[in-house]
Design a protein around this motif. Structure first.
Motif, PDB file in Angstrom:
ATOM      1  N   SER A   1      31.801  18.046  82.361  1.00 48.03           N
ATOM      2  CA  SER A   1      32.808  19.060  81.530  1.00 48.03           C
ATOM      3  C   SER A   1      33.490  19.012  79.927  1.00 48.03           C
ATOM      4  O   SER A   1      32.913  19.892  78.996  1.00 48.03           O
ATOM      5  CB  SER A   1      33.416  20.470  81.990  1.00 48.03           C
ATOM      6  N   LYS A   2      33.076  17.704  79.777  1.00 45.70           N
ATOM      7  CA  LYS A   2      33.609  17.102  78.519  1.00 45.70           C
ATOM      8  C   LYS A   2      31.839  16.538  77.961  1.00 45.70           C
ATOM      9  O   LYS A   2      30.941  17.022  78.030  1.00 45.70           O
ATOM     10  CB  LYS A   2      33.844  15.661  78.929  1.00 45.70           C
ATOM     11  N   TYR A   3      32.175  17.122  76.719  1.00 46.75           N
ATOM     12  CA  TYR A   3      30.849  17.031  75.267  1.00 46.75           C
ATOM     13  C   TYR A   3      30.066  17.670  75.584  1.00 46.75           C
ATOM     14  O   TYR A   3      28.765  17.713  74.697  1.00 46.75           O
ATOM     15  CB  TYR A   3      30.457  15.234  75.665  1.00 46.75           C
ATOM     16  N   GLY A   4      30.123  18.716  76.066  1.00 50.23           N
ATOM     17  CA  GLY A   4      29.512  20.031  76.572  1.00 50.23           C
ATOM     18  C   GLY A   4      27.671  19.757  76.810  1.00 50.23           C
ATOM     19  O   GLY A   4      28.221  18.634  77.392  1.00 50.23           O
ATOM     20  N   PHE A   5      27.342  19.387  76.430  1.00 49.65           N
ATOM     21  CA  PHE A   5      25.579  18.948  76.249  1.00 49.65           C
ATOM     22  C   PHE A   5      25.443  17.937  76.915  1.00 49.65           C
ATOM     23  O   PHE A   5      24.372  17.588  77.687  1.00 49.65           O
ATOM     24  CB  PHE A   5      24.916  19.846  74.990  1.00 49.65           C
ATOM     25  N   TRP A   6      26.303  17.229  75.704  1.00 48.89           N
ATOM     26  CA  TRP A   6      25.974  15.706  75.799  1.00 48.89           C
ATOM     27  C   TRP A   6      26.789  14.824  76.825  1.00 48.89           C
ATOM     28  O   TRP A   6      26.548  13.656  77.152  1.00 48.89           O
ATOM     29  CB  TRP A   6      25.680  14.950  74.641  1.00 48.89           C
ATOM     30  N   GLY A   7      27.566  15.446  77.665  1.00 42.59           N
ATOM     31  CA  GLY A   7      28.156  14.759  78.640  1.00 42.59           C
ATOM     32  C   GLY A   7      27.094  15.235  80.063  1.00 42.59           C
ATOM     33  O   GLY A   7      28.445  15.180  81.359  1.00 42.59           O
ATOM     34  N   TRP A   8      26.383  16.167  80.182  1.00 40.59           N
ATOM     35  CA  TRP A   8      25.881  16.228  81.527  1.00 40.59           C
ATOM     36  C   TRP A   8      25.174  14.494  82.211  1.00 40.59           C
ATOM     37  O   TRP A   8      24.977  13.959  81.266  1.00 40.59           O
ATOM     38  CB  TRP A   8      24.469  16.649  81.069  1.00 40.59           C
TER      39      TRP A   8
ATOM     40  N   VAL B   1      20.590  20.237  91.149  1.00 45.78           N
ATOM     41  CA  VAL B   1      19.724  19.294  90.114  1.00 45.78           C
ATOM     42  C   VAL B   1      21.039  20.254  89.336  1.00 45.78           C
ATOM     43  O   VAL B   1      21.434  18.791  88.708  1.00 45.78           O
ATOM     44  CB  VAL B   1      18.821  19.835  89.682  1.00 45.78           C
ATOM     45  N   THR B   2      21.183  21.568  89.005  1.00 37.25           N
ATOM     46  CA  THR B   2      22.027  22.024  87.773  1.00 37.25           C
ATOM     47  C   THR B   2      23.460  21.432  88.310  1.00 37.25           C
ATOM     48  O   THR B   2      24.308  21.385  86.980  1.00 37.25           O
ATOM     49  CB  THR B   2      21.913  23.653  88.466  1.00 37.25           C
ATOM     50  N   VAL B   3      23.990  21.229  89.277  1.00 33.41           N
ATOM     51  CA  VAL B   3      25.021  21.068  89.650  1.00 33.41           C
ATOM     52  C   VAL B   3      25.443  19.532  89.480  1.00 33.41           C
ATOM     53  O   VAL B   3      26.031  19.416  88.726  1.00 33.41           O
ATOM     54  CB  VAL B   3      25.727  21.204  90.758  1.00 33.41           C
ATOM     55  N   LEU B   4      24.235  18.614  89.744  1.00 35.01           N
ATOM     56  CA  LEU B   4      24.908  17.902  89.863  1.00 35.01           C
ATOM     57  C   LEU B   4      24.273  16.319  88.593  1.00 35.01           C
ATOM     58  O   LEU B   4      25.523  16.024  88.154  1.00 35.01           O
ATOM     59  CB  LEU B   4      23.607  16.131  90.903  1.00 35.01           C
ATOM     60  N   TYR B   5      23.159  17.220  87.867  1.00 35.33           N
ATOM     61  CA  TYR B   5      22.821  16.559  86.805  1.00 35.33           C
ATOM     62  C   TYR B   5      22.566  17.470  85.077  1.00 35.33           C
ATOM     63  O   TYR B   5      23.071  17.042  84.149  1.00 35.33           O
ATOM     64  CB  TYR B   5      20.805  16.180  86.480  1.00 35.33           C
ATOM     65  N   LEU B   6      22.546  18.487  85.480  1.00 42.10           N
ATOM     66  CA  LEU B   6      22.863  20.049  84.316  1.00 42.10           C
ATOM     67  C   LEU B   6      24.404  20.574  83.850  1.00 42.10           C
ATOM     68  O   LEU B   6      24.220  21.767  83.366  1.00 42.10           O
ATOM     69  CB  LEU B   6      21.287  20.488  84.077  1.00 42.10           C
ATOM     70  N   GLY B   7      25.259  20.091  84.409  1.00 46.51           N
ATOM     71  CA  GLY B   7      26.588  20.735  84.249  1.00 46.51           C
ATOM     72  C   GLY B   7      27.067  22.318  84.800  1.00 46.51           C
ATOM     73  O   GLY B   7      27.989  22.208  84.172  1.00 46.51           O
ATOM     74  N   GLY B   8      26.237  22.012  86.070  1.00 43.89           N
ATOM     75  CA  GLY B   8      27.447  23.954  86.409  1.00 43.89           C
ATOM     76  C   GLY B   8      26.936  24.706  85.346  1.00 43.89           C
ATOM     77  O   GLY B   8      26.259  25.220  85.232  1.00 43.89           O
ATOM     78  N   TRP B   9      28.271  25.726  86.228  1.00 46.94           N
ATOM     79  CA  TRP B   9      28.326  26.892  85.258  1.00 46.94           C
ATOM     80  C   TRP B   9      29.033  26.552  83.877  1.00 46.94           C
ATOM     81  O   TRP B   9      29.119  26.973  83.127  1.00 46.94           O
ATOM     82  CB  TRP B   9      29.458  27.179  86.303  1.00 46.94           C
ATOM     83  N   ASN B  10      28.784  24.818  83.490  1.00 48.08           N
ATOM     84  CA  ASN B  10      29.772  24.931  82.075  1.00 48.08           C
ATOM     85  C   ASN B  10      28.303  26.097  81.526  1.00 48.08           C
ATOM     86  O   ASN B  10      27.428  25.194  81.063  1.00 48.08           O
ATOM     87  CB  ASN B  10      29.738  23.628  81.766  1.00 48.08           C
TER      88      ASN B  10
ATOM     89  N   GLY C   1      30.090  32.431  84.120  1.00 48.68           N
ATOM     90  CA  GLY C   1      29.619  30.929  85.035  1.00 48.68           C
ATOM     91  C   GLY C   1      28.567  30.984  86.161  1.00 48.68           C
ATOM     92  O   GLY C   1      27.359  30.343  86.022  1.00 48.68           O
ATOM     93  N   ILE C   2      28.101  32.216  86.679  1.00 48.98           N
ATOM     94  CA  ILE C   2      26.941  32.294  87.401  1.00 48.98           C
ATOM     95  C   ILE C   2      25.908  32.760  86.852  1.00 48.98           C
ATOM     96  O   ILE C   2      24.912  31.770  87.508  1.00 48.98           O
ATOM     97  CB  ILE C   2      27.758  34.511  88.230  1.00 48.98           C
ATOM     98  N   PHE C   3      26.545  33.368  86.019  1.00 46.45           N
ATOM     99  CA  PHE C   3      24.772  33.792  84.836  1.00 46.45           C
ATOM    100  C   PHE C   3      24.351  32.263  84.028  1.00 46.45           C
ATOM    101  O   PHE C   3      23.598  32.128  84.359  1.00 46.45           O
ATOM    102  CB  PHE C   3      24.875  34.568  84.183  1.00 46.45           C
ATOM    103  N   ILE C   4      25.910  31.375  84.094  1.00 44.64           N
ATOM    104  CA  ILE C   4      25.125  29.992  83.651  1.00 44.64           C
ATOM    105  C   ILE C   4      24.451  29.158  84.687  1.00 44.64           C
ATOM    106  O   ILE C   4      22.903  28.755  84.401  1.00 44.64           O
ATOM    107  CB  ILE C   4      26.311  29.528  83.241  1.00 44.64           C
ATOM    108  N   THR C   5      24.747  28.458  85.425  1.00 40.79           N
ATOM    109  CA  THR C   5      24.265  28.330  86.523  1.00 40.79           C
ATOM    110  C   THR C   5      23.073  28.611  86.772  1.00 40.79           C
ATOM    111  O   THR C   5      22.443  27.704  87.295  1.00 40.79           O
ATOM    112  CB  THR C   5      25.595  28.364  87.980  1.00 40.79           C
TER     113      THR C   5
END
Lengths: 367, 167
Positions: free
Chosen positions: A203-210, A275-284, A310-314
């Motif tokens: 969740s840190k650093y937004g997009f770059w924290g993935w 893939v979303t949860v593990l690599y793309l930062g889940g619901w953030n 959060g659900i929508f983003i996931t």
């Protein structure tokens, strides 16, 4: 006398209350499960629609457009058709295995949805072993496929079932190693393997924290082996039409045949969600400097809104990621069986092991 | 030690090449994604057939001289010509003429060789029936002219030229 009756009445009412409470408890327990199952089913319908429309776009066709607006209900129409079809059972096959096979495949995949976090701590079972529950459960599905292939008493079905089992087992290992190299960091941060903690760690650093940027090799290996796990097109050997008629599905008809389709799309959805949860930062939200909980954190309505977002983003990340498997389907030709096993054992396994080694050493150094 | 390193380098290069080929494949797939669909919504839209389209054969009963050239040039001797010799005018009189379109291969030899041009090709191609015997057309059925697709206002016509669509 009068007192006695009132006492009995009160006792009765108490026991009624107790039983009511139990019933409410059971309903309250079943409610999230049923909601999840319903949501997943709708998700599968959306995937089918997406797949058909994207395939049509790639092949310069139009795709479904008459069933509902833009053909959204096409999958429902297909499902209804399969439900109404005759259910044939091969007379010389093993009827029990033949009937149980597809349901095992579907149920085992349904179970793995219970560890997926759709929103902030919105997860059916927040297990501390999290992702490895998925790895363990997803090994049950090939058993179902093997059962249905064996129960059909048909050489093509049996070959298809064997291929499905071989493929799933070979690609499970790189998949597990990729998950392991991700979870090393999570273990260090929060001492658990829960999927929620995996998302929080990104969740840190937004997009770059993935984790995508921390584990680029792992991401590619995970992508390839999840495609193979789902038996999607470059790896759809178990149901290769030209060689095996339809693999383990050959003898099936009616809703059991439909169950295999549901299972394959469920599998696609679950691996995309992972893939979303593990690599793309889940619901953030994953845009740096914008924090969702701060925007709508304080009051209750804001919290509900935040959960919905959060659900929508996931789901948005998941469905956007689905474009890759669907485009792959129309780009890459099917592999041969020996090529498939070579890719699995001689390329993906060493690479994922090397990735694990790299991750471990970097973790050691940073400690 | 050295051969192993070169082998590693070779393997890496091969992998990169494979990845590049896969990427090229994806570019082709994606380049198709933003093109217009080439399909036709068949019952509502129809192609305008080309001038030389070989559809159902049209037959003019009055022009036919019952010479049976069409039968002779037909690869399977398909047209059935039923005639009677009228001795008073010393001419053949045609009684019946039929072609079975379930067997016809639409090669157009009969049309080409007919001396009086009583046979011609139409643009009709929707011949399907529930009974194959209905495909055996007699002279009356053969004499019917199909409705032109352009005249049918319920159907949107699309010219056969690539990428150009009639609105």
């Amino acid at each position: 006398m009068i007192i006695d009756t009132t006492e009995i009445e009160t006792i009765n009412s108490f026991s009624k209350l107790e039983s009511l409470k139990e019933v409410y408890g059971i309903i309250w327990m079943l409610f999230p499960i049923l909601t999840l199952v319903l949501g997943i089913t709708i998700g599968v319908l959306v995937i089918v629609w997406l797949e058909r429309e994207i395939s049509a776009g790639i092949q310069q066709r139009i795709g479904p457009e008459y069933a509902g607006p833009l053909g959204i209900l096409q999958a429902l129409a297909d499902g209804t058709k399969l439900l109404l079809k005759e259910n044939l059972i091969p007379s010389t096959g093993d009827t029990r295995l033949f009937s149980i096979g597809p349901s095992i495949a579907v149920i085992s995949i349904f179970l793995s949805y219970s560890v997926i976090p759709f929103g902030d701590h919105l997860v059916l079972a927040d297990l501390s072993i999290g992702v490895f529950f998925w790895i363990a459960i997803s090994s049950i599905a090939p058993v179902g496929l093997l059962m249905s292939g064996y129960g059909s008493n048909n050489k093509y079905s049996f070959l298809g079932g064997l291929r499905a089992a071989a493929q799933s087992i070979s690609y499970e290992i790189p998949l597990a190693l990729c998950v392991l190299s991700i979870s090393l960091r999570v273990i260090r941060l929060s001492n658990s393997l829960s999927t929620v903690d995996i998302v929080e760690a990104q969740s840190k650093y937004g997009f770059w924290g993935w984790n995508l940027w921390r584990q680029p090799i792992g991401f590619i290996v995970f992508l390839i082996s999840s495609l193979a796990e789902c038996e999607r097109l470059p790896f759809d050997l178990p149901e290769a039409e030209e060689e095996l008629v339809a693999g383990y599905q050959t003898e099936y008809s009616g809703i059991k045949f439909g169950l295999f389709y549901i299972a394959s799309y469920l599998n696609l959805l679950v691996s995309s969600l992972f893939v979303t949860v593990l690599y793309l930062g889940g619901w953030n939200l994953s845009i740096p400097y914008i924090f969702v909980p701060e925007l709508f954190g304080i009051n209750k309505r804001g919290k509900v809104f935040g959960t919905l977002i959060g659900i929508f983003i996931t789901l948005a990340k998941t469905y956007l990621f689905l474009f890759i498997p669907i485009a792959t389907r129309w780009t890459l030709p099917r592999l041969r069986m020996d090529q498939l096993l070579n890719l699995g054992w001689k390329f993906l396994l060493p690479i994922s092991l090397g990735n694990l080694l790299l991750t471990t050493s970097s973790q050691l150094l940073s400690l | 030690m050295l051969p192993m390193i070169t082998e590693f380098i070779n393997y890496g290069q091969q992998t990169i090449r494979a990845a590049r080929y896969i990427g090229q494949g994806f570019m082709i797939t994606l380049s198709h994604a933003n093109r217009l669909p080439v399909t036709i919504q068949y019952p509502y839209e129809k192609l305008i057939t080309s001038e030389r389209f070989r559809g159902r054969i049209h037959f003019e009963f009055d022009k036919c001289i019952a010479c049976e050239v069409c039968v002779r040039v037909c690869p399977i001797d398909l047209p059935v010509v039923d005639w009677k010799l009228e001795t008073d005018i010393r001419k053949k009189r045609l009684l019946n003429y039929s072609i079975d379109f379930g067997i016809c291969i639409f090669c157009g030899n009969c049309v080409e060789y007919c001396p009086t041009n009583c046979l011609s090709m139409t643009e009709e191609y929707e011949l399907s029936t529930y009974d194959r015997h209905e495909l055996n057309y007699n002279q009356i059925a053969l004499g019917r002219l199909p409705m032109s697709v352009i005249d049918d206002y319920t159907i949107r016509t699309i010219s056969n030229l690539p990428q150009i669509k009639n609105e």
